[in-house]
Scaffold this motif. Sequence first.
Motif, PDB file in Angstrom:
ATOM      1  N   LEU A  89     -69.229  17.626  -3.196  1.00 31.04           N
ATOM      2  CA  LEU A  89     -69.676  17.032  -1.764  1.00 31.04           C
ATOM      3  C   LEU A  89     -69.426  17.731  -0.704  1.00 31.04           C
ATOM      4  O   LEU A  89     -69.426  17.319   0.425  1.00 31.04           O
ATOM      5  N   GLY A  90     -68.654  18.777  -0.986  1.00 22.40           N
ATOM      6  CA  GLY A  90     -68.475  19.927   0.115  1.00 22.40           C
ATOM      7  C   GLY A  90     -67.188  19.919   0.642  1.00 22.40           C
ATOM      8  O   GLY A  90     -66.743  20.495   1.433  1.00 22.40           O
ATOM      9  N   SER A  91     -66.178  19.129   0.040  1.00 21.18           N
ATOM     10  CA  SER A  91     -64.736  19.147   0.666  1.00 21.18           C
ATOM     11  C   SER A  91     -63.883  19.844  -0.477  1.00 21.18           C
ATOM     12  O   SER A  91     -64.403  19.994  -1.708  1.00 21.18           O
ATOM     13  N   ASP A  92     -62.692  20.526  -0.162  1.00 17.28           N
ATOM     14  CA  ASP A  92     -61.884  21.166  -1.122  1.00 17.28           C
ATOM     15  C   ASP A  92     -60.998  20.081  -1.714  1.00 17.28           C
ATOM     16  O   ASP A  92     -60.144  19.377  -0.896  1.00 17.28           O
ATOM     17  N   ALA A  93     -60.794  20.372  -2.916  1.00 18.01           N
ATOM     18  CA  ALA A  93     -59.919  19.581  -3.742  1.00 18.01           C
ATOM     19  C   ALA A  93     -59.402  20.261  -4.814  1.00 18.01           C
ATOM     20  O   ALA A  93     -60.215  21.241  -5.425  1.00 18.01           O
ATOM     21  N   ILE A  94     -58.143  19.964  -5.465  1.00 20.22           N
ATOM     22  CA  ILE A  94     -57.657  20.641  -6.560  1.00 20.22           C
ATOM     23  C   ILE A  94     -56.897  19.622  -7.389  1.00 20.22           C
ATOM     24  O   ILE A  94     -56.130  18.760  -6.971  1.00 20.22           O
ATOM     25  N   SER A  95     -57.252  19.493  -8.716  1.00 16.25           N
ATOM     26  CA  SER A  95     -56.219  18.476  -9.706  1.00 16.25           C
ATOM     27  C   SER A  95     -55.209  19.162 -10.467  1.00 16.25           C
ATOM     28  O   SER A  95     -55.201  20.532 -10.551  1.00 16.25           O
ATOM     29  N   PHE A  96     -54.121  18.214 -10.606  1.00 16.69           N
ATOM     30  CA  PHE A  96     -52.927  18.707 -11.228  1.00 16.69           C
ATOM     31  C   PHE A  96     -52.690  17.681 -12.491  1.00 16.69           C
ATOM     32  O   PHE A  96     -52.792  16.285 -12.118  1.00 16.69           O
ATOM     33  N   THR A  97     -52.085  18.125 -13.388  1.00 18.35           N
ATOM     34  CA  THR A  97     -51.421  17.056 -14.096  1.00 18.35           C
ATOM     35  C   THR A  97     -49.950  16.792 -13.865  1.00 18.35           C
ATOM     36  O   THR A  97     -49.297  17.464 -12.716  1.00 18.35           O
ATOM     37  N   GLY A  98     -49.381  15.763 -14.223  1.00 16.60           N
ATOM     38  CA  GLY A  98     -48.060  15.415 -13.933  1.00 16.60           C
ATOM     39  C   GLY A  98     -46.881  16.377 -14.004  1.00 16.60           C
ATOM     40  O   GLY A  98     -46.164  16.784 -13.193  1.00 16.60           O
ATOM     41  N   SER A  99     -47.198  17.359 -14.975  1.00 14.99           N
ATOM     42  CA  SER A  99     -46.196  18.279 -15.248  1.00 14.99           C
ATOM     43  C   SER A  99     -46.555  19.375 -14.219  1.00 14.99           C
ATOM     44  O   SER A  99     -45.522  19.944 -13.919  1.00 14.99           O
ATOM     45  N   GLN A 100     -47.767  19.755 -13.843  1.00 16.66           N
ATOM     46  CA  GLN A 100     -47.938  20.749 -12.969  1.00 16.66           C
ATOM     47  C   GLN A 100     -47.504  20.568 -11.576  1.00 16.66           C
ATOM     48  O   GLN A 100     -46.952  21.350 -10.712  1.00 16.66           O
ATOM     49  N   VAL A 101     -47.429  19.280 -11.404  1.00 18.06           N
ATOM     50  CA  VAL A 101     -46.833  18.870  -9.967  1.00 18.06           C
ATOM     51  C   VAL A 101     -45.278  18.638  -9.938  1.00 18.06           C
ATOM     52  O   VAL A 101     -44.534  18.086  -9.192  1.00 18.06           O
ATOM     53  N   GLY A 102     -44.524  18.719 -11.145  1.00 17.71           N
ATOM     54  CA  GLY A 102     -43.268  18.806 -11.416  1.00 17.71           C
ATOM     55  C   GLY A 102     -42.481  17.510 -11.285  1.00 17.71           C
ATOM     56  O   GLY A 102     -41.540  17.069 -10.758  1.00 17.71           O
ATOM     57  N   ILE A 103     -43.370  16.450 -12.249  1.00 20.86           N
ATOM     58  CA  ILE A 103     -42.715  15.281 -12.123  1.00 20.86           C
ATOM     59  C   ILE A 103     -41.820  14.965 -13.362  1.00 20.86           C
ATOM     60  O   ILE A 103     -42.444  15.431 -14.703  1.00 20.86           O
ATOM     61  N   LYS A 104     -40.705  15.263 -12.951  1.00 19.99           N
ATOM     62  CA  LYS A 104     -39.606  15.534 -14.475  1.00 19.99           C
ATOM     63  C   LYS A 104     -39.254  13.950 -14.966  1.00 19.99           C
ATOM     64  O   LYS A 104     -38.707  13.197 -14.062  1.00 19.99           O
ATOM     65  N   THR A 105     -39.201  13.913 -15.999  1.00 19.90           N
ATOM     66  CA  THR A 105     -38.781  12.452 -16.637  1.00 19.90           C
ATOM     67  C   THR A 105     -37.512  12.424 -17.749  1.00 19.90           C
ATOM     68  O   THR A 105     -37.414  13.907 -18.198  1.00 19.90           O
ATOM     69  N   ASN A 106     -36.888  11.639 -17.743  1.00 19.65           N
ATOM     70  CA  ASN A 106     -36.081  11.608 -19.281  1.00 19.65           C
ATOM     71  C   ASN A 106     -36.867  11.685 -20.428  1.00 19.65           C
ATOM     72  O   ASN A 106     -38.099  11.661 -20.429  1.00 19.65           O
TER      73      ASN A 106
END
Length: 404
Positions: A89-106
């Motif tokens: 639709l002409g806007s810029d977007a980028i997708s990431f997984t949880g690990s790519q955005v650094g969501i660290k869990t136990n």
Amino acid sequence: MKNIIVQKFGGSSVANIDRIKIVARRIIASKKKDNHLVVVVSALGDTTDELENLAHKITNTPAEREMDMLMSTGEQISSALLAMAIKTLGSDAISFTGSQVGIKTNKSHTKARIETIDCHCIKKALKENKIVIVAGYQGITEDNDITTLGRGGSDLTAVALAYSLKAKVCEIYTDVKGIYTTDPRKVKQAKKIKQITFEEMLEMASLGAQVMQARSIEVAKRFNIPIHVRSSFSKEEGTMIVKQTDKLEDIAVRGITSNSSEAKITIRAVPDQAGIAAKIFTEISKAGSNVDLIVQNVSQTKHTDISFTVPKKDLTKALKASRAVAKKIKAGDVLHDDNIARVSIVGSGMRSHHGIAASMFEVLAKNKINIDMISTSEISISCIIEKKHEAKAVEVLHKTFKLN
Ligand code: ASP
Ligand code: MG
């Protein structure tokens, strides 16, 4: 500096390609010059259930690590498709997984807890003026194993990101127009609530209201992150979940919930001695089952019955543990009943209003609905009743507490 807004779209909002396109348009419309958008997305429709079913076609006891590998893929699909739809639709977007955005869990696979979030790559993309799409419900351990955050966990991803990014607001887009006085899919008189407190929402979510994951509200409450629950398909304002509502006078009952996800176990003729309850519930907990409502009768004969509820899905293992421990402590029979429902009334106003419990019991009695067990918290009262009376009970309580 621009404001950051976190938006989360649930599975039903992205159930198919047409809906993904609608959501994409809506996201673009809310992207103004003065804000940055971070969008968390759930898996398409019932994908997560379907993935779970696939696993169970192979084994009833899949390795939890592999379950997380599998279940996390649903959100990877929806986030990529949504980013594509926005770009088309002409806007810029980028997708990431949880690990790519650094969501660290136990390391608790299938119900992991978030420990830290390093928002570095989100901030970089925002600086490039991109709409950031994050796959909800997942993170990664320090050993690089993918984890999931428990069912409904995309809400938690959204709230945690809103906190880490210091977002102005966290918007939860769903298929209903907000939080209702009771489930609008079941009771047509249900009314949308304008504002509700974190503690009321938390109570309602734990007692069966299905709009948001309870854990996510816990986090929102702890860090005071205002949440706006609203519909993906309407412009109408939804419900604000806030620390304190602006109503001058508290109403006693804010909402009514019901659920039939529990079963009851009764251990008869339990010896009335110190340490016995500890023994019973230690064994059940060791078997991996949660226990909720517990009732122990007064004993006149040195023996007493103990009843408690467990999630239906844990019934088999809880029964097995109960039978084993009953034998060990020389108690009587172990009975169970999975034909029960819990109806609850919730409201912070209960602290200052009297006679709420009495009204609840009275109206149930008037409708010939027998109460099997009762439990209360500071802001809720729950009754366990026969499942066949569930709908009726909700309906009459809704009316009695003037929520119609
Ligand atoms: N897709 C996951 C689930 O269905 C997470 C979510 O929807 O929030 O539980
Ligand atoms: Mg879902």
